[in-house]
Write an enzyme that holds these catalytic residues in place. Structure first.
Site, PDB file in Angstrom:
ATOM      1  CD  GLN A  68      -1.234  -2.131   2.369  1.00  0.00           C
ATOM      2  OE1 GLN A  68      -0.034  -2.374   2.393  1.00  0.00           O
ATOM      3  NE2 GLN A  68      -2.086  -2.720   3.181  1.00  0.00           N
ATOM      4  CG  HIS A  69      -0.240   5.074  -2.084  1.00  0.00           C
ATOM      5  ND1 HIS A  69       0.648   5.618  -2.988  1.00  0.00           N
ATOM      6  CD2 HIS A  69      -1.382   4.835  -2.765  1.00  0.00           C
ATOM      7  CE1 HIS A  69       0.086   5.696  -4.169  1.00  0.00           C
ATOM      8  NE2 HIS A  69      -1.155   5.226  -4.073  1.00  0.00           N
TER       9      HIS A  69
END
Ligand code: G3D
Ligand code: MG
Length: 192
Positions: A68-69
Site C-alpha cells: 500500500q502507498h
C-alpha cells in the site's frame, strides 16, 4: 538481512525481497511457494517472512513487504542486503501498470540494490486480459532499466501454481550466484 547459515543445515540463506503494488498477489505467491497451498490473504500491514528450502546449498528467506502507498515509503529500508528482488505485477490491472512500473524504476535506481538481480512475476495469468511476459517486459522497459543486472520475467498464477517452479528455479540460480560472489568478496576482504 545478510549472509548466514542456519544452525541445523549447512545451507546458506539468501535474502529475497518481494515487492509490488498492493493486491498484486505477493502474499498468495509466498504461501503457494512455501506450502503449495492457497490461503485467504489480508492486505499485508508490515511484512511476512518465510524460509523456503531449495533442496540445495542455498535456502531462500523471502520477505513479502506490504504494497500500500504508506508501506511503499518504507520499502527502501528493506533493500539493504537483498540478494535478489522479486517484483510482482498484477498482469490484469492495466490501470495501475504505469504506477507499478514507476515503483519498480524507483527501486532499481536505489544504490542499495545496484546490480541485484530481479525477477518480475507477471501474476494472475489465469484471468482474461492478462498481459503476457513479453508485453510486461516491453511495458516495464526491462532491457533498459535492468541493463546492469540479471533479470527475468516469469508469467505465473499464484492460485494454480503455474509458472512457480520455473520462478523458483530461476530464483535459486540467481540466489546461488549472489551467495557465491558474497563469499568470494568476504575471502578477499578477510584473507587467511
Ligand atoms: P498482495 O499480498 O500483493 O497485496 P494478495 O496480494 O496475495 O493478498 O492477493 C490479492 C488478491 O489477489 C487476493 O484476492 C488473491 O486471492 C488474488 N490473487 C493472487 N494471485 C492471483 C492469481 O494468480 N490469480 C487470481 N485470479 N487471483 C489472484 P482477494 O479476493 O482475497 O482480494
Ligand atoms: Mg500481502
Amino acid at each position: 538481512m545478510g549472509l548466514a547459515s542456519s544452525k541445523h543445515s549447512k545451507a546458506k540463506q539468501a535474502q529475497i525481497l518481494m515487492l509490488g503494488l498492493d493486491s498484486a498477489g505477493k502474499s498468495t505467491l509466498l504461501y503457494k511457494m512455501k506450502f503449495n497451498d492457497v490461503f485467504l490473504t489480508m492486505p499485508t500491514v508490515g511484512f511476512n517472512v518465510e524460509m523456503i528450502e531449495t533442496g540445495g546449498s542455498v535456502s531462500l528467506t523471502v520477505w513479502d513487504v506490504g504494497g500500500q502507498h504508506k508501506m511503499r515509503t518504507v520499502w527502501g529500508n528493506y533493500l539493504e542486503n537483498a540478494d535478489c528482488l522479486v517484483y510482482v505485477v498484477d498482469s490484469t490491472d492495466r490501470q495501475r501498470l504505469d504506477e507499478s512500473k514507476r515503483e519498480l524504476e524507483l527501486i532499481l535506481r536505489n544504490e542499495r540494490v545496484k546490480n541485484v538481480p530481479v525477477i518480475v512475476l507477471a501474476n494472475k495469468q489465469d484471468l482474461p486480459g492478462a498481459l503476457d511476459a513479453e508485453e510486461i517486459t516491453k511495458k516495464f522497459n526491462m532491457k533498459k532499466h535492468c541493463h546492469d543486472r540479471n533479470w527475468y520475467v516469469q508469467p505465473c498464477c499464484a492460485l494454480t501454481g503455474e509458472g512457480l517452479s520455473e520462478a523458483h528455479r530461476k530464483l535459486t540460480s540467481f540466489a546461488k550466484s549472489c551467495v557465491k560472489s558474497k563469499q568470494e568478496a568476504f575471502k578477499i576482504f578477510k584473507p587467511d
